[in-house]
Write a protein that holds these residues in place. Structure first.
Motif, PDB file in Angstrom:
ATOM      1  N   GLU A   1       0.848  -1.179   0.000  1.00 46.30           N
ATOM      2  CA  GLU A   1       0.000   0.000   0.000  1.00 46.30           C
ATOM      3  C   GLU A   1       0.887   1.233   0.000  1.00 46.30           C
ATOM      4  O   GLU A   1       1.948   1.231   0.602  1.00 46.30           O
ATOM      5  CB  GLU A   1      -0.916  -0.003   1.224  1.00 46.30           C
ATOM      6  N   GLY A   2       0.458   2.286  -0.656  1.00 53.27           N
ATOM      7  CA  GLY A   2       1.346   3.407  -0.890  1.00 53.27           C
ATOM      8  C   GLY A   2       2.285   3.050  -2.027  1.00 53.27           C
ATOM      9  O   GLY A   2       2.104   2.058  -2.711  1.00 53.27           O
ATOM     10  N   ASP A   3       3.306   3.844  -2.262  1.00 52.56           N
ATOM     11  CA  ASP A   3       4.207   3.603  -3.375  1.00 52.56           C
ATOM     12  C   ASP A   3       5.396   2.733  -2.995  1.00 52.56           C
ATOM     13  O   ASP A   3       6.270   2.478  -3.799  1.00 52.56           O
ATOM     14  CB  ASP A   3       4.705   4.932  -3.951  1.00 52.56           C
ATOM     15  N   GLY A   4       5.462   2.258  -1.736  1.00 47.27           N
ATOM     16  CA  GLY A   4       6.490   1.302  -1.358  1.00 47.27           C
ATOM     17  C   GLY A   4       7.797   1.937  -0.935  1.00 47.27           C
ATOM     18  O   GLY A   4       8.545   1.353  -0.173  1.00 47.27           O
ATOM     19  N   ARG A   5       8.101   3.127  -1.445  1.00 44.21           N
ATOM     20  CA  ARG A   5       9.330   3.821  -1.060  1.00 44.21           C
ATOM     21  C   ARG A   5       9.015   5.299  -0.880  1.00 44.21           C
ATOM     22  O   ARG A   5       8.091   5.814  -1.483  1.00 44.21           O
ATOM     23  CB  ARG A   5      10.401   3.680  -2.142  1.00 44.21           C
ATOM     24  N   GLY A   6       9.797   5.941  -0.083  1.00 42.36           N
ATOM     25  CA  GLY A   6       9.598   7.376   0.068  1.00 42.36           C
ATOM     26  C   GLY A   6       8.396   7.682   0.938  1.00 42.36           C
ATOM     27  O   GLY A   6       7.810   6.827   1.582  1.00 42.36           O
ATOM     28  N   GLY A   7       7.961   8.960   0.929  1.00 44.77           N
ATOM     29  CA  GLY A   7       6.905   9.400   1.822  1.00 44.77           C
ATOM     30  C   GLY A   7       5.538   9.259   1.212  1.00 44.77           C
ATOM     31  O   GLY A   7       5.362   9.166   0.015  1.00 44.77           O
ATOM     32  N   ASP A   8       4.525   9.240   2.062  1.00 36.01           N
ATOM     33  CA  ASP A   8       3.127   9.227   1.664  1.00 36.01           C
ATOM     34  C   ASP A   8       2.422  10.214   2.565  1.00 36.01           C
ATOM     35  O   ASP A   8       2.112   9.915   3.703  1.00 36.01           O
ATOM     36  CB  ASP A   8       2.530   7.829   1.813  1.00 36.01           C
ATOM     37  N   GLU A   9       2.179  11.413   2.042  1.00 38.02           N
ATOM     38  CA  GLU A   9       1.550  12.475   2.813  1.00 38.02           C
ATOM     39  C   GLU A   9       2.292  12.695   4.125  1.00 38.02           C
ATOM     40  O   GLU A   9       1.712  12.789   5.202  1.00 38.02           O
ATOM     41  CB  GLU A   9       0.073  12.158   3.060  1.00 38.02           C
ATOM     42  N   GLY A  10       3.600  12.736   4.027  1.00 32.89           N
ATOM     43  CA  GLY A  10       4.404  13.078   5.186  1.00 32.89           C
ATOM     44  C   GLY A  10       4.854  11.906   6.019  1.00 32.89           C
ATOM     45  O   GLY A  10       5.606  12.067   6.965  1.00 32.89           O
ATOM     46  N   THR A  11       4.381  10.682   5.701  1.00 34.23           N
ATOM     47  CA  THR A  11       4.767   9.515   6.477  1.00 34.23           C
ATOM     48  C   THR A  11       5.784   8.708   5.698  1.00 34.23           C
ATOM     49  O   THR A  11       5.508   8.249   4.602  1.00 34.23           O
ATOM     50  CB  THR A  11       3.534   8.634   6.776  1.00 34.23           C
ATOM     51  N   GLU A  12       6.974   8.516   6.262  1.00 32.25           N
ATOM     52  CA  GLU A  12       8.020   7.777   5.563  1.00 32.25           C
ATOM     53  C   GLU A  12       7.717   6.292   5.564  1.00 32.25           C
ATOM     54  O   GLU A  12       7.274   5.734   6.567  1.00 32.25           O
ATOM     55  CB  GLU A  12       9.372   8.020   6.242  1.00 32.25           C
ATOM     56  N   ARG A  13       7.930   5.642   4.410  1.00 33.39           N
ATOM     57  CA  ARG A  13       7.709   4.211   4.294  1.00 33.39           C
ATOM     58  C   ARG A  13       9.047   3.507   4.142  1.00 33.39           C
ATOM     59  O   ARG A  13       9.964   4.009   3.522  1.00 33.39           O
ATOM     60  CB  ARG A  13       6.800   3.891   3.108  1.00 33.39           C
ATOM     61  N   THR A  14       9.117   2.295   4.705  1.00 28.44           N
ATOM     62  CA  THR A  14      10.359   1.543   4.657  1.00 28.44           C
ATOM     63  C   THR A  14      10.159   0.187   3.999  1.00 28.44           C
ATOM     64  O   THR A  14      10.958  -0.714   4.180  1.00 28.44           O
ATOM     65  CB  THR A  14      10.905   1.350   6.083  1.00 28.44           C
ATOM     66  N   ALA A  15       9.065   0.012   3.242  1.00 36.03           N
ATOM     67  CA  ALA A  15       8.791  -1.277   2.612  1.00 36.03           C
ATOM     68  C   ALA A  15       9.888  -1.648   1.636  1.00 36.03           C
ATOM     69  O   ALA A  15      10.461  -0.796   0.967  1.00 36.03           O
ATOM     70  CB  ALA A  15       7.444  -1.223   1.887  1.00 36.03           C
ATOM     71  N   GLU A  16      10.178  -2.938   1.539  1.00 34.94           N
ATOM     72  CA  GLU A  16      11.164  -3.435   0.599  1.00 34.94           C
ATOM     73  C   GLU A  16      10.599  -3.370  -0.813  1.00 34.94           C
ATOM     74  O   GLU A  16       9.394  -3.383  -1.015  1.00 34.94           O
ATOM     75  CB  GLU A  16      11.536  -4.874   0.958  1.00 34.94           C
ATOM     76  N   PRO A  17      11.458  -3.350  -1.826  1.00 29.94           N
ATOM     77  CA  PRO A  17      10.981  -3.396  -3.205  1.00 29.94           C
ATOM     78  C   PRO A  17      10.204  -4.684  -3.467  1.00 29.94           C
ATOM     79  O   PRO A  17      10.344  -5.673  -2.761  1.00 29.94           O
ATOM     80  CB  PRO A  17      12.271  -3.362  -4.026  1.00 29.94           C
ATOM     81  N   TYR A  18       9.408  -4.654  -4.496  1.00 32.58           N
ATOM     82  CA  TYR A  18       8.658  -5.851  -4.876  1.00 32.58           C
ATOM     83  C   TYR A  18       9.624  -6.921  -5.373  1.00 32.58           C
ATOM     84  O   TYR A  18      10.664  -6.618  -5.953  1.00 32.58           O
ATOM     85  CB  TYR A  18       7.639  -5.503  -5.962  1.00 32.58           C
ATOM     86  N   SER A  19       9.278  -8.180  -5.162  1.00 32.79           N
ATOM     87  CA  SER A  19      10.141  -9.277  -5.583  1.00 32.79           C
ATOM     88  C   SER A  19       9.306 -10.371  -6.232  1.00 32.79           C
ATOM     89  O   SER A  19       8.100 -10.485  -5.987  1.00 32.79           O
ATOM     90  CB  SER A  19      10.921  -9.845  -4.391  1.00 32.79           C
ATOM     91  N   LEU A  20       9.958 -11.175  -7.052  1.00 33.93           N
ATOM     92  CA  LEU A  20       9.281 -12.245  -7.774  1.00 33.93           C
ATOM     93  C   LEU A  20       9.039 -13.423  -6.841  1.00 33.93           C
ATOM     94  O   LEU A  20       9.988 -14.015  -6.332  1.00 33.93           O
ATOM     95  CB  LEU A  20      10.144 -12.685  -8.962  1.00 33.93           C
ATOM     96  N   PRO A  21       7.779 -13.788  -6.604  1.00 34.64           N
ATOM     97  CA  PRO A  21       7.524 -14.944  -5.741  1.00 34.64           C
ATOM     98  C   PRO A  21       7.827 -16.236  -6.494  1.00 34.64           C
ATOM     99  O   PRO A  21       7.646 -16.310  -7.714  1.00 34.64           O
ATOM    100  CB  PRO A  21       6.025 -14.829  -5.437  1.00 34.64           C
ATOM    101  N   PRO A  22       8.293 -17.264  -5.803  1.00 36.12           N
ATOM    102  CA  PRO A  22       8.540 -18.537  -6.489  1.00 36.12           C
ATOM    103  C   PRO A  22       7.230 -19.204  -6.886  1.00 36.12           C
ATOM    104  O   PRO A  22       6.186 -18.981  -6.261  1.00 36.12           O
ATOM    105  CB  PRO A  22       9.279 -19.366  -5.430  1.00 36.12           C
ATOM    106  N   LEU A  23       7.282 -20.011  -7.928  1.00 36.23           N
ATOM    107  CA  LEU A  23       6.120 -20.827  -8.251  1.00 36.23           C
ATOM    108  C   LEU A  23       5.865 -21.800  -7.104  1.00 36.23           C
ATOM    109  O   LEU A  23       6.810 -22.353  -6.526  1.00 36.23           O
ATOM    110  CB  LEU A  23       6.357 -21.625  -9.535  1.00 36.23           C
ATOM    111  N   PRO A  24       4.606 -22.068  -6.773  1.00 40.19           N
ATOM    112  CA  PRO A  24       4.321 -23.006  -5.677  1.00 40.19           C
ATOM    113  C   PRO A  24       4.353 -24.470  -6.119  1.00 40.19           C
ATOM    114  O   PRO A  24       3.955 -25.346  -5.354  1.00 40.19           O
ATOM    115  CB  PRO A  24       2.906 -22.591  -5.242  1.00 40.19           C
ATOM    116  N   TYR A  25       4.825 -24.740  -7.335  1.00 42.17           N
ATOM    117  CA  TYR A  25       4.910 -26.096  -7.878  1.00 42.17           C
ATOM    118  C   TYR A  25       5.965 -26.081  -8.979  1.00 42.17           C
ATOM    119  O   TYR A  25       6.459 -25.020  -9.365  1.00 42.17           O
ATOM    120  CB  TYR A  25       3.557 -26.560  -8.433  1.00 42.17           C
ATOM    121  N   ASP A  26       6.320 -27.239  -9.487  1.00 45.31           N
ATOM    122  CA  ASP A  26       7.326 -27.335 -10.541  1.00 45.31           C
ATOM    123  C   ASP A  26       6.781 -26.785 -11.864  1.00 45.31           C
ATOM    124  O   ASP A  26       5.568 -26.724 -12.078  1.00 45.31           O
ATOM    125  CB  ASP A  26       7.768 -28.784 -10.737  1.00 45.31           C
TER     126      ASP A  26
END
Length: 257
Positions: free
Chosen positions: A37-62
């Protein structure tokens, strides 16, 4: 309209959309997406966010687990190249937005927000797509989900016919989707062109089918109908039911303010 006003309104709309996607992610065990939620980095209406960048989830099967319905070549290319590209595109958009906030220059805001919408929607929908399929899938839904499908579409078969028609009929590239509309408290079948156009704001995706050509062309060539028909053999209805129950038990957006 000022850049700041446009950015605030864009952020509010995006939070509404991600609220629904967050319910899907939480029910499918994708906490990183649930927190998106929010843009993941930087501020959101004055509130700093510390979320990690998006990452590729592994497939849950072969890669070959969904054969013969979706072959290993498609799964490898689809997940490792196409989905990865959307993750990288979303993170690149976040970097550009962070640089804009730092510099105070928002001349590219429209283009970058468009990139974020496209790539992040692609990342989210693909992450859901992998999780609502299973090598043990197929058959018909049961429980609360089956009752809701009969209520809103007349029958489970009626739902399948409408969903298949919507997915097959997507103009160009996109998705067929079964979503829960929190405003009416009912299920809807919708289409998405690309990943984000024609989306129903704030709805929770329950069942999603990628009908971009990269999802099926190596195996089915231009026969999208055959691919859509084969999809029913790998749907994990227990996963779809879990998302439905989470969505139906959540308050409507207007009630959470």
């Amino acid at each position: 309209m000022t850049d700041a006003t446009e950015s605030r309104r864009d952020g509010s709309t995006r939070r509404t959309v991600l609220r629904g996607l967050g319910l899907t992610a939480a029910a499918l065990g994708l906490p990183g997406l649930a927190a998106a939620e929010g843009d993941g980095r930087g501020g959101d209406e004055g509130t700093e966010r510390t979320a990690e960048p998006y990452s590729l989830p592994p497939l849950p099967y072969d890669y070959d687990a969904l054969e013969p319905h979706i072959d290993a070549r498609i799964m490898r290319l689809h997940h490792d190249e196409h989905h990865k590209g959307y993750v990288e595109g979303a993170n690149a958009a976040l970097d550009e937005l962070a640089a804009m906030r730092e510099s105070g220059e928002f001349d590219r805001i429209k283009a970058v927000k468009r990139d974020l919408s496209f790539n992040l929607s692609g990342h989210l929908l693909h992450s859901v797509f992998w999780r609502i399929m299973s090598p043990d899938g197929g058959g018909d839904p049961g429980g609360d989900l089956a009752s809701a499908l009969r209520r809103d579409f007349g029958s489970v078969e009626g739902f399948k016919r409408e969903f298949a028609a919507a997915a097959t009929g997507v103009e160009g590239s996109g998705w067929g989707l079964l979503v829960y509309d929190h405003l009416a408290g009912r299920l809807l079948v919708t289409q998405a062109e690309a990943h984000n156009d024609l989306a129903v704001q704030g709805a929770t995706p329950l069942l999603v089918l990628d009908v971009w050509e990269h999802a099926y062309y190596l195996q089915y060539e231009n026969d999208r109908t055959a691919y859509v028909d084969a999809f029913w053999n790998v749907v994990d209805w227990s996963a779809v039911d879990a998302v439905y129950r989470a969505a139906a038990s959540a308050r409507r957006p207007a009630e959470s303010n």
